[in-house]
Design an enzyme around this catalytic site. Structure first.
Site, short mmCIF file in Angstrom:
data_model
loop_
_atom_site.label_atom_id
_atom_site.label_comp_id
_atom_site.label_asym_id
_atom_site.label_seq_id
_atom_site.Cartn_x
_atom_site.Cartn_y
_atom_site.Cartn_z
N ILE A 65 0.87 -1.17 0.00
CA ILE A 65 0.00 0.00 0.00
C ILE A 65 0.91 1.22 0.00
O ILE A 65 1.91 1.25 0.73
CB ILE A 65 -0.98 0.00 1.21
CG1 ILE A 65 -1.94 1.20 1.15
CG2 ILE A 65 -0.23 -0.08 2.53
CD1 ILE A 65 -3.09 1.13 2.14
N ALA A 66 0.60 2.18 -0.85
CA ALA A 66 1.45 3.37 -0.92
C ALA A 66 0.68 4.53 -1.54
O ALA A 66 -0.23 4.34 -2.34
CB ALA A 66 2.71 3.09 -1.74
N GLU A 99 2.54 -6.59 6.94
CA GLU A 99 3.84 -6.41 7.55
C GLU A 99 4.25 -4.96 7.36
O GLU A 99 3.99 -4.37 6.33
CB GLU A 99 4.91 -7.31 6.91
CG GLU A 99 4.78 -8.78 7.23
CD GLU A 99 3.98 -9.54 6.20
OE1 GLU A 99 3.57 -8.93 5.17
OE2 GLU A 99 3.74 -10.74 6.40
N ASN A 104 8.88 2.10 10.98
CA ASN A 104 7.87 2.94 10.33
C ASN A 104 6.72 3.24 11.30
O ASN A 104 5.62 2.69 11.20
CB ASN A 104 7.35 2.26 9.05
CG ASN A 104 6.53 3.21 8.20
OD1 ASN A 104 6.08 4.25 8.66
ND2 ASN A 104 6.32 2.82 6.96
N TYR A 111 -2.25 2.21 11.14
CA TYR A 111 -2.81 0.87 11.24
C TYR A 111 -3.49 0.67 12.60
O TYR A 111 -4.60 0.13 12.67
CB TYR A 111 -1.73 -0.19 11.01
CG TYR A 111 -1.02 -0.07 9.68
CD1 TYR A 111 -1.68 0.41 8.54
CD2 TYR A 111 0.31 -0.41 9.55
CE1 TYR A 111 -1.02 0.53 7.33
CE2 TYR A 111 0.97 -0.30 8.33
CZ TYR A 111 0.29 0.17 7.23
OH TYR A 111 0.93 0.29 6.02
#
Length: 141
Positions: A65-66, A99, A104, A111
């Site tokens: 995801i970005a 993951e 980060n 999350y």
């Protein structure tokens, strides 16, 4: 995600990760992996974010995801992740995992905000520097 989005998604990969997925890998995911589902966010006719999911029986995993760097800080990632949670649920998943690098903390905060909890460590998971990955889970039921 459509085939014509691969170039833009690949660009976001290059800008976001030290070990980006190749165009060939993205193409395989889109066209041949029956367990994969990829979604993109489009702003001003430009792909600015994406998320890849694998849903196998009742387990879903976010593969990547970005958000394009120029569009970060606009809550696009949060909206995309929220959509991905709902999509996973609609596809029959009862839990979703991912993951994230242990360093980060920004991603981990997002999350956690959406209900993910730490579930374990994958030692040396990232091949660029052997950093550990924190495995995070959320129950969807």
């Amino acid at each position: 995600m459509q085939r014509e989005d691969i170039e833009a998604v690949y660009e976001i990969e290059l800008l976001s990760f030290t070990t980006p997925w190749s165009k060939e890998s993205l193409s395989y995911e889109l066209e041949q992996n029956l367990f994969a589902k990829y979604v993109v966010v489009v702003c001003d006719e430009k792909v600015v974010a994406y998320c890849g999911l694998w849903v196998i029986m009742d387990d879903a995993q976010i593969t990547n995801i970005a958000v394009h760097p120029e569009y970060r800080g606009m809550k696009i990632g949060e909206s995309l992740l929220t959509f991905s949670l709902q999509l996973s649920k609609e596809m029959g998943a009862t839990r979703l995992s991912l993951e994230v690098r242990v360093s980060n903390h920004i991603a981990q905060s997002l999350y956690k905000k959406l209900g993910f909890e730490p579930g374990g460590i994958r030692k040396g998971y990232y091949t660029d520097n052997l950093e550990d990955a924190l495995v995070m889970w959320v129950n969807l039921v």
